[in-house]
Write a protein that holds these residues in place. Structure first.
Motif, PDB file in Angstrom:
ATOM      1  N   VAL A  74      -8.115 -10.416  -2.745  1.00  0.00           N
ATOM      2  CA  VAL A  74      -7.192  -9.392  -2.290  1.00  0.00           C
ATOM      3  C   VAL A  74      -6.908  -8.441  -3.446  1.00  0.00           C
ATOM      4  CG1 VAL A  74      -6.125 -10.783  -0.483  1.00  0.00           C
ATOM      5  CG2 VAL A  74      -5.183 -10.843  -2.816  1.00  0.00           C
ATOM      6  N   PHE A  91       0.201 -11.763   1.980  1.00  0.00           N
ATOM      7  CA  PHE A  91      -1.223 -12.128   1.937  1.00  0.00           C
ATOM      8  C   PHE A  91      -1.401 -13.641   2.074  1.00  0.00           C
ATOM      9  CE2 PHE A  91      -2.724  -8.267  -0.815  1.00  0.00           C
ATOM     10  CZ  PHE A  91      -2.708  -7.472   0.311  1.00  0.00           C
ATOM     11  N   ALA A 135      -0.204   4.924  -3.437  1.00  0.00           N
ATOM     12  CA  ALA A 135      -1.509   5.236  -2.846  1.00  0.00           C
ATOM     13  C   ALA A 135      -2.085   6.566  -3.287  1.00  0.00           C
ATOM     14  CB  ALA A 135      -1.402   5.190  -1.321  1.00  0.00           C
ATOM     15  N   ASP A 168      -8.150  -7.995   1.931  1.00  0.00           N
ATOM     16  CA  ASP A 168      -7.100  -7.011   2.176  1.00  0.00           C
ATOM     17  C   ASP A 168      -6.827  -6.240   0.899  1.00  0.00           C
ATOM     18  OD1 ASP A 168      -5.138  -5.606   3.569  1.00  0.00           O
ATOM     19  OD2 ASP A 168      -4.289  -7.442   4.454  1.00  0.00           O
ATOM     20  N   ALA A 169      -6.347  -5.021   1.041  1.00  0.00           N
ATOM     21  CA  ALA A 169      -5.908  -4.196  -0.089  1.00  0.00           C
ATOM     22  C   ALA A 169      -4.700  -3.403   0.368  1.00  0.00           C
ATOM     23  CB  ALA A 169      -7.030  -3.266  -0.547  1.00  0.00           C
ATOM     24  N   GLN A 170      -3.578  -3.586  -0.329  1.00  0.00           N
ATOM     25  CA  GLN A 170      -2.335  -2.926   0.043  1.00  0.00           C
ATOM     26  C   GLN A 170      -1.658  -2.352  -1.200  1.00  0.00           C
ATOM     27  OE1 GLN A 170      -1.239  -2.460   3.091  1.00  0.00           O
ATOM     28  NE2 GLN A 170      -2.789  -3.727   4.125  1.00  0.00           N
ATOM     29  N   PRO A 171      -0.925  -1.236  -1.051  1.00  0.00           N
ATOM     30  CA  PRO A 171      -0.180  -0.695  -2.196  1.00  0.00           C
ATOM     31  C   PRO A 171       1.045  -1.544  -2.510  1.00  0.00           C
ATOM     32  CG  PRO A 171       0.273   0.614  -0.249  1.00  0.00           C
ATOM     33  CD  PRO A 171      -0.799  -0.370   0.137  1.00  0.00           C
ATOM     34  N   ALA A 172       1.304  -1.706  -3.795  1.00  0.00           N
ATOM     35  CA  ALA A 172       2.526  -2.374  -4.247  1.00  0.00           C
ATOM     36  C   ALA A 172       3.370  -1.439  -5.095  1.00  0.00           C
ATOM     37  CB  ALA A 172       2.193  -3.646  -5.026  1.00  0.00           C
ATOM     38  N   ASP A 173       2.967  -0.176  -5.162  1.00  0.00           N
ATOM     39  CA  ASP A 173       3.765   0.894  -5.783  1.00  0.00           C
ATOM     40  C   ASP A 173       4.120   0.632  -7.238  1.00  0.00           C
ATOM     41  OD1 ASP A 173       3.598   1.962  -3.277  1.00  0.00           O
ATOM     42  OD2 ASP A 173       5.685   1.600  -2.733  1.00  0.00           O
ATOM     43  N   LEU A 230      -3.940  -5.635  -4.881  1.00  0.00           N
ATOM     44  CA  LEU A 230      -2.620  -5.031  -4.817  1.00  0.00           C
ATOM     45  C   LEU A 230      -2.639  -3.786  -5.689  1.00  0.00           C
ATOM     46  CD1 LEU A 230      -2.212  -8.326  -4.594  1.00  0.00           C
ATOM     47  CD2 LEU A 230       0.201  -7.655  -4.520  1.00  0.00           C
ATOM     48  N   LYS A 233       7.953  -5.587  -5.171  1.00  0.00           N
ATOM     49  CA  LYS A 233       7.138  -5.301  -3.991  1.00  0.00           C
ATOM     50  C   LYS A 233       5.829  -6.084  -4.043  1.00  0.00           C
ATOM     51  CE  LYS A 233       5.249  -1.780  -0.974  1.00  0.00           C
ATOM     52  NZ  LYS A 233       5.211  -0.352  -0.584  1.00  0.00           N
ATOM     53  N   VAL A 247       4.274  -8.360  -1.154  1.00  0.00           N
ATOM     54  CA  VAL A 247       2.943  -8.131  -0.588  1.00  0.00           C
ATOM     55  C   VAL A 247       2.078  -9.379  -0.737  1.00  0.00           C
ATOM     56  CG1 VAL A 247       0.809  -6.810  -0.835  1.00  0.00           C
ATOM     57  CG2 VAL A 247       3.011  -5.639  -0.926  1.00  0.00           C
TER      58      VAL A 247
END
Length: 368
Positions: free
Chosen positions: A184, A234, A190, A216-221, A186, A226, A230
Motif C-alpha cells: 500500500v 487499509f 494529492a 491501494d494508494a491514498q493521500p495522508a496529507d 500513503l 491522518k 488511513v
C-alpha cells in the motif's frame, strides 16, 4: 514510540494588477505603476525576510525554518528577525498572508515560500512581482511557471527529483518482501508535486515486480494522525494481504508504525525526508530506508537567494536558467549507514556559506 504519539496528539495581468491595486487601496495613477512583470526599483537596503510554510510541528519543516533562521543569523540578526507565515496547509491562507505582508512592508520583502500546492504558486509570485518584492519558491509550482518570466522578482525555484529516489526506496521495499504480495502507498497532499512524483516512483518500480500488487494508494496529507487513520483503514480492508508499506514522507511513516503496532503487525516500510526520528528508526531497522533532502540547507538557501536578490548582491536575470530552477540534493539513508549519516548531518549540522547559492544543488529541473 513517544515521539510518534506526540505527532498524533498535535488567481491576464490586467485583472491581476487591478485586483492588487484594489487590495492595496491605490488610485488610477498609482495602480498604473503596478503594470508589468515587476516593479522597477532600487535595491532594498534592509528587506523583511519571511518564510511561508505549513507548520513547524512537522520535523521536516522545522529543519527548513531552522535553515532560514541560520541564514538571518549569518546577517548578524537574531532568529526572530525572520517573519513566519504559517498556513497550516491552507493555500488560501498562504496567499492572504503574503498579500497582507506585501501591504505591510510596501513590497520591501524577501520571501521564501512553499506555496502549499502547485496552483497557488502563480498568484503568490504575481502578487510579489507586482509589489516589487522578491520571492523564491520551494517544492510546489506548476510546470508552466518560470522565474525568468518575471524579470528579477521571481528569483528561483528549488525542488527535488523525487521519482528516482522514491523508485529506489520502493525497490528496497519490494526486495524485502521477496518480490511477492501486496503493498500500500500513503501519499501527501494529492496536488503536491512531491506527492505525485513519489507515488510515480513506486509505480515505476512495480513494473519490474509482476508478482507484487499495489493494493491501494491514498493521500495522508503529510500528516501523522491522518496516516494512522488511513493505515488502520487499509489494515481493516486488506489485513494480512499487506506485506509492505511505501510512505511519501517520514511523518506519514510514524503514523503507519503506530497503526501497525496497534494491530501487532510487523511489516517493512520505507519513508522519505531523512528527519532525525526517522534516521533513528532506520538505524533500528524499523524503517528500511529514507531519503534526506537536506532541509536545513534548502530552507536557508531559499531565503538567502530572495534576500541577496532583493539587496542587489546579484541580479537573477543575469543568471542561467540552471540557477533559477534547480534540484536540491538527496542522500539515501539505510541501516548500514544511518549512524554515520546521523553524526555527519544531524548531530553536527554543517555550517554553510549562504552566498554559495548553488553549491550542493543538483542541476536544472527537467520537465517531462
Amino acid at each position: 514510540m513517544s515521539f510518534i504519539k506526540k505527532f498524533i496528539e498535535q488567481e491576464k495581468v490586467n485583472r491581476r494588477d487591478l485586483l492588487l491595486a484594489s487590495a492595496y487601496g491605490l488610485g488610477g495613477v498609482a495602480a498604473t505603476g503596478l503594470l508589468g512583470t515587476g516593479m522597477a526599483r532600487a535595491a532594498i537596503a534592509d528587506p523583511t525576510v519571511a518564510w511561508s510554510y505549513r507548520n513547524r510541528t512537522n520535523p521536516y519543516w522545522n529543519e527548513i525554518v531552522g535553515g532560514g533562521e541560520a541564514f538571518v543569523e549569518s546577517l548578524g540578526k537574531p532568529k526572530d528577525f525572520l517573519t513566519h507565515l504559517i498556513n497550516e496547509g491552507s493555500s488560501e491562507k498562504s496567499l492572504a498572508d503574503v498579500k497582507a505582508l506585501l501591504s505591510k512592508t510596501n513590497g520591501d520583502l524577501a520571501l521564501a515560500i512553499d506555496t502549499n500546492d502547485a496552483p497557488n504558486a502563480r498568484p503568490v509570485v504575481e502578487a510579489c512581482a507586482a509589489a516589487g518584492a522578491y520571492v523564491s519558491t520551494l517544492w510546489n509550482k506548476t510546470d508552466d511557471l518560470h522565474p525568468w518570466d518575471f524579470g528579477d522578482n521571481y528569483v528561483s525555484h528549488m525542488s527535488w527529483s523525487d521519482e528516482g529516489p522514491a523508485e529506489q526506496t520502493a525497490r528496497i521495499l519490494l526486495e524485502a518482501i521477496g518480490g511477492k504480495g501486496g503493498v500500500v502507498h500513503l501519499g501527501g497532499i494529492a496536488s503536491n508535486n512531491p506527492a505525485i512524483e513519489r507515488l510515480n516512483g513506486l509505480k515505476n518500480a512495480l513494473k519490474n515486480y509482476p508478482d507484487v500488487e499495489l493494493l491501494d494508494a491514498q493521500p495522508a496529507d503529510w500528516d501523522t494522525q491522518k496516516a494512522a487513520q488511513v493505515m488502520a483503514g487499509f489494515i481493516t480492508r486488506y489485513g494480512d494481504e499487506i506485506k509492505g508499506v511505501h510512505c511519501a514522507n517520514d511523518t506519514i511513516g510514524y503514523g503507519v508504525l503506530e497503526a501497525l503496532r496497534a494491530e501487532g503487525m510487523d511489516i517493512p516500510i520505507v519513508t522519505y525526508d531523512g528527519n532525525p526520528q526517522a534516521v533513528e528508526l532506520v538505524a533500528q531497522e524499523r524503517i528500511l530506508a529514507t531519503v534526506f533532502t537536506n532541509p536545513h540547507w534548502g530552507g536557508g538557501i531559499t531565503a538567502a537567494l530572495a534576500y541577496h536578490a532583493a539587496t542587489g548582491a546579484f541580479k537573477p536575470s543575469d543568471e542561467p536558467h540552471a540557477h533559477r530552477e534547480f534540484y536540491g540534493p538527496t542522500i539515501f539513508v539505510t541501516p548500514q549507514d544511518a549512524k554515520e549519516f546521523k553524526a555527519n548531518y544531524l548531530d553536527n549540522v554543517p555550517t554553510y556559506d549562504w552566498s554559495d547559492h548553488w553549491g550542493p544543488s543538483n542541476g536544472q529541473i527537467k520537465y517531462q
